[in-house]
Design a protein around this motif. Sequence first.
Motif: not given
Lengths: 383, 282, 504, 150, 438
Positions: A135-147
Amino acid sequence: MAMTGYGRKNSERYLPDQGREACGLFGVMNTSGKRFPGNIAISAIKNIKVRGNGLGGGFAVYGIYPDYKDYYALHIMFENKRREVKTVVEKYLTENFNVAYDEQIPTNAQVSLFHPPLVWRYFVTPEKKGDERNLSDDEFVVDKVMHINTSIDDAYVFSSGKNMGVFKGVGFPGEIADYFLLDKLYEGYIWTVHSRFPTNTPGWWGGSHPFSILDWTVVHNGEISSYGTNRRFLEMYGYYCTLYTDTEVMAYAVDFLMRRQGLPIEVVSKIFAPPMWDTIEQMREKEKHLNTTLRMVYGPLLLNGPFTVIVARHNEMFGITDRIRLRPITAGAKDDMVYLSSEEAAIRSVAPDLDFAWTPHGGNPVVVRMNSTDHLLSMDNSI
Amino acid sequence: MASLTLKSGLRDMFLEGSRHVSELGGYATVSGSQAWVDALNLKHKELNDLLREVASQGARDITVRNVFGQRYIGTRLNTVSGCNVNLSIYGTAGNDLGAFLNGQRLTVYGNTQDGVGNTMNEGEIIVHGKAGDVAAMSMRGGKIFIRNNVGYRTAIHMKEYNDKVPVLVIGGTAQDFFGEYMAGGIVILLGLGLAEGKNHNANYVGTGMHGGVIFVRGNIEKSQLGKDVGIYTTDDRDMEIVRQYSGEFAQRFGLNTEEILQAQFRKILPLSKRPYGSIYAY
Amino acid sequence: MYSYLLPEFAIERKTERCIKCRVCERQCPVGGHKYDPDFDAMFSYEEVCVGCQRCAVFCPTGALCVQPHSSQYRLNYSWSREKLQDLKKQAETGGVILTGSGNDKPYKVYWDHLVLNASQVTNPSIDPLREPMELKTFLGKKPDSLEIDLNKEGFEIKSELNPNKMIELPVAFSAMSYGAISYQAFLSLAMAAKEIGTLFNTGEGGLPLEMREKYGGNAVVQCASGRFGVDSEYFNCASIVEIKIGQGAKPGIGGHLPGEKVSFNVARNRMIPEGTDALSPAPQHDIYSIEDLSMLIYALKEVTNYTKPISVKIAAVNHVAAIASGIVRAGADIIAIDGIRGGTGSAPKIIRDNIGIPLELALAAIDKRLRDEGIRNKCSVIAAGGFRCSGDVLKAIALGADAVYIGTSALVAMGCTLCQKCYTGKCSWGVCTQDPYLSKRLNPEIASVKLVNLLRSWEHEIKEMLGGMGINAIESIRGNRDHLRGVGLEGWELDVLGVKGAGE
Amino acid sequence: MGKILIKPEVCIGCHLCEIWCVVAHSRTKDILKAFLLEKPAAISRVIVEERLPVTFALQCRHCSEPDCVFACISGALYKDSASGRVIHDPEKCVGCYSCVLVCPYGGIIIDQENKKVTKCDLCEGFEKPYCVSHCPNGALVYADQEKGGV
Amino acid sequence: MIRQFDYVVIGNSAGSVGCIEMLRSIDRSGSIALIAEETRRVYSRALLPYYLAGGIDLEKMYYRKADFYEQHGVTALLGQKAVHIDTDKKEALLSGNERIVYKKLLLATGGRPLIPPVEGLDRENIFTFLSMDDVLKIEKALENAQRAVVLGGGVIGLMAAEALCKRGLQVQVIELAGRVLAPVVDEPVSNLLKDLFIEKGVQVITNNTIKEIKGGSSVESVVLTDGTQIPCDMLVLAMGVAPRIKLGVQAGLQIDRGILVNERMETSRSDLYACGDCAQGYDSVAGISRVIPLWPNAYLGGRIAGSNMAGGRRENVWSTSMNSMHFFDLCLITAGLNISAEDPGGFINISRIDEKKKYYRKFTLREGRIAGFILAGRISRAGIFVNLMRTKADVSQFTDDLFNEDFGYGSIPEELRWELLKEDLIPGVVNGNDRIRA
């Protein structure tokens, strides 16, 4: 897959209602990238205080953390100030990020507001493991934020971009600015502001605008009648709405189309506020094909109903209304300062001697880009 | 982020990874009205794109080698206007060979699978081998010659209209539900490979049949027939038909017509044009 | 055998208004009225009357009244008159009871338990009389994303698109074959579809050659188990090719056009001999499984050179959502889902009345499933089966349909009175018959105008409702269940429909 | 020139054109009175031709070269140059039936009661001929050239 | 005195009116003169029996309104007789020596009554039956008459007999032939008629004629060739008419029985036309040139002549003998050839009779086409048969239907029917092409 079904019952039936609200908006950007303090935005939004009702206000400011500009700045609110929640969150953060620095966001204790949460900020970089490395950093961050937002009760990430921040709460924007000491502590080259007029109960701080994901922020006025359609379409792509506001949907739509699909705002605006079929009929073949195809493919992201929105990210700010301009927007420019607002008066109140002031055509975006004069293109068909 | 792009997602098993026809030049050689296509590693759409392309370039005799199950061979040639192609296919043709065929001639040197000539309208399919299930399903016109055996439900719902009468000739025997629902057409089952004294394989022959005729050479018991048909001796007019199409069959496979005709033929006909006319209460 | 059946209808003739013009006699296809010159009097024969109301409508003096016969068996909730009559009929004939039209049993009509939203204060309604109100709809597969280039001439789409068919109004005409319905009715549907800019569906009776050039652009042609009138040219003249797996009125069984309806022209169109039964097998014999469906879908894409969306029509049954998902994955561009109230020209009554599930629930389940799987944009969903008004249509779209098929409503617009005797071939309204004396009663010039009027009025109503919700494009209500609320529904029903109860 | 054209493909043989023709030419213009009370009853000037399943209505074609007018020995039949109608004046008619003999359409109706003839007058005084306006299936079309033809 | 006219019409009956009406529809300004011996404005000779029978009053006899000449810009020279035509000078000489110069001239002089070659015709109460004067004289004589003899059992004779019978006279009809109305009907109809007349009290004597007329100044009786003497107060000579061709003869026109005309009504001299009972043209059905002394024929001939005189070009495409009659309550229509059963030649006669209903139909067919027909009793829609004759339609596939009482276009097979009605229908409502299909 990480977010499929987070916090959702099996039926749409249990989802909260869409929020209903109207608002005042203001945005200002320095196209040379010079940072300036918050007093312009704060004065302007005070000028249109009557467009809000004290039940929500907020700011997005770009360029505020030059020292941590390579770190994702997570602003997290703990609604009931419960330390144990903070512990859970911080455990999750350390599992997934390298946390360079964290602190409580400074507030002014003199300002008394409705039920303020504990608000903390973390400067982080991703620590990806296993498959996540794809994953890109952005996608990763979004995923964690969503979590965090969907799975950890009482914790809410309301700002997650780099070198920018969102400050919002329940109150008039002026009060929020005072509370977060915005006029004293921060300088930025873009400021967007929102003054909220919701029809439902005061609710909570996270429900105020701007809404943001990564460095995208959205302030929005109006009500989107297509909310259900938009929301359900975005859900297919993994965007789960937790706030049930139009603004949230709009932010996700912007993220989906602009960041993930890489479409420029000029195209996205044709998706959000497409020309009428009658107009499309009149177009040249190529343009007709473009517009027809956009409606065919992205019809579910047509934002129907009255809205004005100001979206910002680094180096770019744009404002747009719905296609039949049920909500207002006015733009103003003076040298390298560009202003967007619900009302021209708010701009004039902070920049009396504008070079230009114009009201663009419905659905026609005012795009303000760093080191460009693209915003002037929207003067076509404007008044 | 992959997990956000598609959830379980949709994979197109037919088209995924198909190359554009412009990238397939290496698989075909065209010389005047002749063309050669190597189907090895071609997906079905690629092969049919390519056949369409070489036909558009004027090829009328096309040899396709290394066919391994590519489907719908010949089908899309319908969309090339004025095209009438001889297609020689080496290998194992895939399902729906010549589905909706409309005037081409397909010769397969090898076995074919299910659905040969599905809803075929015009043209000819010659199989130097066996055919799978539902061969000649809903066939409406043209001719199919199968050298060896056929599978289940062969000639199911074959039709005819006025002078448009499909013909199916099978060299070997057939499996069950042969001629099911048949509404027209001529089917000839030659049973050439049957051992002496052995019956044809098929049971439930002609169930629901309400049109057309099946000629059978070789043993078939009454118990093998569906309840909607009867078996009868042939008359001279019948034998004229049998002679003609057995002759065409023999000619295509280098066999002797007279030898074929030496054996006894019988015909299976529907008992009624309306097998289910009386099951309703009006 | 002497029949023990009670007459279904009573014919009342007001003799003081009867002028013995004999119009009723000429209009009744079953001999319910006769003039006797010896007595200079009209007589009625109630035992044959099917209650089609043709005579009552055509009597120029209003002298006739046809109503359900008042003779009754002893009332019994369980053993209703209908049940008793059917038992007697079967005892007398030993046959399967046939019927026509859609299910008339009192299953819950969910449309009647769903209500739509409207704007009040927080957003404005839009007046469709003054401002644009857009109903254009695209049927077909949509890509997940578009590749767009910016060049000198502006933005340009690079992605290759799947074929889509645009319709001006998300209402099309259901599959009704020429053969089941009269040429006149069939033509009327085609004419109206062309006029409106929507679709008609040929069913599996073929598309007459003389109609192809003019109406092919508005035709959905079916490839069904009977494969009647099916060839390459037939597919290629149409806009959409539809594989018919099932039909709401008779899921799981085939069709049977009796030989008496296979007239010269019907035979020509289906390419089968005149007077033979046209049997459509229950399954398509080249589809015994989902991967076979895929094979046929791609066979049709092959035969149309990948230029037409391929639709698959199924009846709403258990597990319909999973089936739909499979159909999309099999490559279909459109799914047509026909609910338990879908109509038919002829079906065993026991099947029509007892098999299948309501469309509303099936539609909601399918839409949800496809979204959950992230493939909702990979196909369009057309809902069918019992749409009676524009309100039903808009509710279906809000539940998630892209468009709807209407059959019965269209037939009613043309004259049908739902007497349910379609299978007899003696339709007095000229709709469902091949008898030239009866079929000419339907004047395509009039019937097509009625159909156009119907769709125009629905169009206006849909626009009014959309405007009321503050929406000016149909795509913004599609799947927008926030604008629906349930009334009088139980929790599980609301869950399946994915809508809140009113006030929730 | 007024003329009623037929669409035989959609004539359903109901004979309502005949019924309403009678009403149009009745004294009271009321269907019940016309049929049940008026004596003598009016006569239909349109005839429904039948050879089932084919049916179609036929009445005076108001020919541009009307044989009936040429044959009329009393001057009762004449072509009205203004309207183009072929008009029959019952006052002048003597019932010689020459018109019956020459009308190629059989459009002249014999009035047995009065020993005269009668015929379609295109419902003078009504906006449209009654048979046309009352045809339930649009099988009759009033082609009025002055109003722009068919 | 010399007067010049563009158009000159001699005669004042159907042919003249047809001509004038046609002329005026084409040429609104050309001058027209009408020359007629009688002083009355145009009246309908065909109505004479109706008047005599008392069915209509005198005013209704007039064929056109009183201002007809004025309306049509016609100089009516009534009571003037044309005595000579100079075709070279294009001039007509009137009895008063007036000379009328014409550009185009129509002879529509009609017929003259046939008179039997017997003595004593100069007695009173002996009348011909061709003009208004004749009828007025007869009517006057009715006052003192009880018994009348009508010589001639043809159309005029029988009509005169019916009229006199209705006026209360005892009437006897004398017919030379073996049956009444022999030239136009066949034997069954003659018999029907004879029975009918006898039933009404009229005696019908056939195979006989008058050889002598007895009486003083007035007729008192007639003696027949078989010696029978019939007393009478009145004798009406109704044996028929012969073309009045004297002027034509003088003008040097080609003449057979009547003045020969072609299909444009042109005589053998240019600018000189003839029509009506004085002219002899082509009978399309009989295939010969002959005089067709019938009202519609005269009117149509006048129209055709008028059109050609005014510079148009119009041809008589079809004409034959046709009659519509009724005697008492029996209607009768005949058309085309009347081929006797005894000697049918290449014709086939088919007929059906219903004696009780006095209903009779006969068709004479030639190669499957109608060459003549007779309807008695029920005559509705007879014109359709005429149309079938005119269009030479092959009726062999539906000869049975011809006898259907309600015969109409519905009875005609589809292809022929739609061909005949092609101007009257809008096809393609259902099939979208020009074909009508059930």
